[in-house]
Design a protein around this motif. Sequence first.
Motif, PDB file in Angstrom:
ATOM      1  N   LEU A 136       2.667   3.447  -4.560  1.00 16.67           N
ATOM      2  CA  LEU A 136       2.694   2.325  -3.906  1.00 16.67           C
ATOM      3  C   LEU A 136       3.698   1.749  -3.287  1.00 16.67           C
ATOM      4  N   ALA A 137       5.153   1.720  -3.868  1.00 18.12           N
ATOM      5  CA  ALA A 137       6.249   1.707  -3.112  1.00 18.12           C
ATOM      6  C   ALA A 137       6.403   2.408  -1.792  1.00 18.12           C
ATOM      7  N   GLN A 138       6.099   3.533  -1.727  1.00 22.50           N
ATOM      8  CA  GLN A 138       6.316   4.325  -0.519  1.00 22.50           C
ATOM      9  C   GLN A 138       5.279   3.943   0.382  1.00 22.50           C
ATOM     10  N   LEU A 139       4.303   3.524   0.108  1.00 23.90           N
ATOM     11  CA  LEU A 139       3.276   2.922   1.158  1.00 23.90           C
ATOM     12  C   LEU A 139       3.908   1.840   1.500  1.00 23.90           C
ATOM     13  N   LYS A 140       4.095   0.924   0.708  1.00 26.59           N
ATOM     14  CA  LYS A 140       4.495  -0.287   1.545  1.00 26.59           C
ATOM     15  C   LYS A 140       5.916  -0.304   2.174  1.00 26.59           C
TER      16      LYS A 140
END
Length: 173
Positions: free
Chosen positions: A107-111
Amino acid sequence: MKPGILFTALIVMAGLGAAFESFAADAQRQAEVALRGAEVMPFSLKATTHIFTKSDDGGNQQVIAKDPSDSGQIRLIRKHLREIQTQFQRGDFSGPARTHGADMPGLAQLKAATPGQISITYKDIKGGGELTYRSDDPNLVSSLHAWFDAQLSDHGADEMDRHMHHHQGMMQP
């Protein structure tokens, strides 16, 4: 009882205990995610199936009504997927964060992806809708795959990967 047999029996019992604890923890997490998901997703998780298919450059997420004649669920699925397509394209992944937690894998990388690094397209499919995620960045593709895996784990019986879906279909009469 011989010492070797006793030792083996204790190892097996310990393994079963660990497996039960893991199963109980997974079941508790899945129940918590289902409650939070009901606040984010307008359709019923019990009335739908999410299917994830990984690809070399991303993957597909399908949400399909279990009852193909349930036009209400199908309408809600399609509306929700169109909305999250728009949100995700803006880098807004607050829905998955609320449902699965801010530390959800991938999730952090997608955000953090800049607009255009991930292509997200929507289309209506029979009984629901589909989002297709694509990226030229291998790190983002890995993040998408980790994100898919986390959803599969968190939702349990309401979700499946495409490989499992095909396999189950072949086993049915």
